[in-house]
Design a protein around this motif. Structure first.
Motif, PDB file in Angstrom:
ATOM      1  N   ILE A  30     -10.289   4.579   2.937  1.00  0.00           N
ATOM      2  CA  ILE A  30      -9.376   5.676   3.294  1.00  0.00           C
ATOM      3  C   ILE A  30      -8.656   6.188   2.049  1.00  0.00           C
ATOM      4  O   ILE A  30      -8.575   7.394   1.810  1.00  0.00           O
ATOM      5  CB  ILE A  30      -8.358   5.211   4.354  1.00  0.00           C
ATOM      6  N   TRP A  31      -8.126   5.265   1.244  1.00  0.00           N
ATOM      7  CA  TRP A  31      -7.400   5.670   0.037  1.00  0.00           C
ATOM      8  C   TRP A  31      -8.316   6.400  -0.940  1.00  0.00           C
ATOM      9  O   TRP A  31      -7.962   7.475  -1.447  1.00  0.00           O
ATOM     10  CB  TRP A  31      -6.772   4.456  -0.645  1.00  0.00           C
ATOM     11  N   GLU A  73      -0.288  10.653   5.039  1.00  0.00           N
ATOM     12  CA  GLU A  73      -1.459  10.644   5.911  1.00  0.00           C
ATOM     13  C   GLU A  73      -2.287   9.380   5.702  1.00  0.00           C
ATOM     14  O   GLU A  73      -2.778   8.778   6.658  1.00  0.00           O
ATOM     15  CB  GLU A  73      -2.323  11.876   5.661  1.00  0.00           C
ATOM     16  N   THR A  74      -2.437   8.988   4.451  1.00  0.00           N
ATOM     17  CA  THR A  74      -3.169   7.754   4.153  1.00  0.00           C
ATOM     18  C   THR A  74      -2.497   6.567   4.820  1.00  0.00           C
ATOM     19  O   THR A  74      -3.147   5.732   5.453  1.00  0.00           O
ATOM     20  CB  THR A  74      -3.241   7.531   2.626  1.00  0.00           C
ATOM     21  N   MET A 133      -9.213   9.897   0.381  1.00  0.00           N
ATOM     22  CA  MET A 133      -8.094  10.836   0.275  1.00  0.00           C
ATOM     23  C   MET A 133      -7.811  11.192  -1.181  1.00  0.00           C
ATOM     24  O   MET A 133      -7.514  12.350  -1.499  1.00  0.00           O
ATOM     25  CB  MET A 133      -6.837  10.258   0.932  1.00  0.00           C
ATOM     26  N   CYS A 142       0.255   4.028  -2.742  1.00  0.00           N
ATOM     27  CA  CYS A 142      -0.056   5.412  -2.381  1.00  0.00           C
ATOM     28  C   CYS A 142       0.965   6.384  -2.969  1.00  0.00           C
ATOM     29  O   CYS A 142       0.604   7.458  -3.471  1.00  0.00           O
ATOM     30  CB  CYS A 142      -0.105   5.564  -0.863  1.00  0.00           C
ATOM     31  N   TYR A 164      -2.994   6.042   8.636  1.00  0.00           N
ATOM     32  CA  TYR A 164      -4.232   5.355   9.014  1.00  0.00           C
ATOM     33  C   TYR A 164      -4.182   3.871   8.663  1.00  0.00           C
ATOM     34  O   TYR A 164      -4.675   3.034   9.414  1.00  0.00           O
ATOM     35  CB  TYR A 164      -5.423   6.021   8.338  1.00  0.00           C
ATOM     36  N   TRP A 169       0.818  -1.207   0.000  1.00  0.00           N
ATOM     37  CA  TRP A 169       0.000   0.000   0.000  1.00  0.00           C
ATOM     38  C   TRP A 169       0.858   1.266   0.000  1.00  0.00           C
ATOM     39  O   TRP A 169       0.480   2.284  -0.588  1.00  0.00           O
ATOM     40  CB  TRP A 169      -0.966  -0.011   1.175  1.00  0.00           C
ATOM     41  N   THR A 188      -9.016   0.202   4.518  1.00  0.00           N
ATOM     42  CA  THR A 188      -7.866   0.715   3.763  1.00  0.00           C
ATOM     43  C   THR A 188      -8.310   1.330   2.451  1.00  0.00           C
ATOM     44  O   THR A 188      -7.890   2.442   2.095  1.00  0.00           O
ATOM     45  CB  THR A 188      -6.856  -0.417   3.489  1.00  0.00           C
TER      46      THR A 188
END
Length: 223
Positions: A180-181, A203-204, A184, A95, A207, A91, A177
Motif C-alpha cells: 500500500i505504501w 489515505e495510506t 501510494m 508516512c 488502509y 507507520w 502495508t
C-alpha cells in the motif's frame, strides 16, 4: 581510529556533502558524478575510489534527511499503549515524513542500490554516529534495519507473542502495508493523483489501520 581511516572518512564526507548540496538545490534526479566532483573539488575517478556507484552517494546523502524522522519515531513509539498501537504509530510517522519528502524516501527504501543496503546503512552510521544520539533502545534496532519488511515484522512480533495476531496474519499485514505504501508513494511521485502529502499519508494510514485491526484475534487491552 587510525590516521588513514580519519582521512578516508573526511574524503567520504566531502562527496556526501556535495551530493546533499545538489539534492537540496536541484533535486535527486539531477545528481551526477560530474557535478559532485566539481563541487567537492576532485576528479570523478577519485569518487570511485570511495564509492562503487552513484546510487550509493545518493543513498548516503539522502540518509541525512532522515534525522527528523528518526528522532520523531522515538516519540511516536512511546505514545503507543500496546504493540498494535506502536506498529500503527510507527507507520504513521513513516508516512508523514515519506510523503513530505518522497524522492528521498524512494531513493533510500525503493531504489536499486546494487549491493546490500544493510552494509551501506552500517557504513553511514559508522561515520555519522551523532545521528543515533538520544534514540531509545526500542527504536535503535528499527533504524539499523534497512529492510522495511523486517522492521515491520520486528514491531509486530511482540503482538504475535501476546496473542493478538498469529504468524500468518502478521506476515500478511506487513506485506499489505508495504505494498500500500509503495503503491501510494509511486502514485504520488508520478503525479497520478491530485493530493497533497497530508492527504496521501492519511489515505495510506486508513488502509493500514483497517487491515491491522481487522486481523486481531482478541480485543486490545486498554491501559
Amino acid at each position: 581510529m587510525s590516521r588513514k581511516k580519519i582521512q578516508m572518512n573526511r574524503m567520504w564526507k566531502y562527496f556526501v556533502d556535495a551530493t546533499a548540496q545538489i539534492i537540496e538545490e536541484e533535486g535527486v534526479e539531477n545528481v551526477t558524478i560530474r557535478k559532485i566532483a566539481d563541487i567537492a573539488g576532485y576528479t570523478s575517478s577519485t569518487i570511485y575510489n570511495y564509492f562503487e556507484e552513484l546510487s550509493h552517494l545518493i543513498f548516503f546523502a539522502s540518509m541525512r534527511y532522515l534525522n527528523e524522522y528518526i528522532k520523531e519515531l522515538s516519540f511516536y513509539m512511546t505514545t503507543g499503549k500496546n504493540t498494535i498501537e506502536k506498529y500503527i504509530l510507527s507507520w504513521e510517522c513513516f508516512c508523514k515524513h515519506s510523503f513530505n519528502n518522497p524522492q528521498i524516501y524512494n531513493a533510500i527504501f525503493n531504489a536499486d542500490l546494487g549491493s546490500k543496503p544493510e552494509e551501506l546503512l552500517a557504513r553511514y552510521f559508522e561515520v555519522y554516529q551523532d545521528d543515533l544520539t538520544g534514540l531509545s533502545e526500542e527504536v535503535k534496532p528499527l533504524i539499523f534495519e534497512h529492510n522495511i519488511t523486517k522492521r515491520s515484522k520486528a514491531v509486530l512480533q511482540k503482538a504475535v507473542e501476546e496473542g493478538y495476531l498469529d504468524n500468518e496474519e502478521s506476515e500478511d499485514i506487513v506485506n499489505m502495508t508495504i505494498l500500500i505504501w509503495r503503491g501510494m508513494l509511486t502514485t504520488f511521485l508520478n503525479n497520478r493523483r491530485d493530493c497533497n502529502p497530508e492527504d496521501a499519508a492519511a489515505e495510506t494510514m486508513r488502509y493500514v489501520r483497517k487491515i491491522t485491526m481487522s486481523a486481531l484475534k482478541k480485543p486490545l487491552e486498554l491501559s
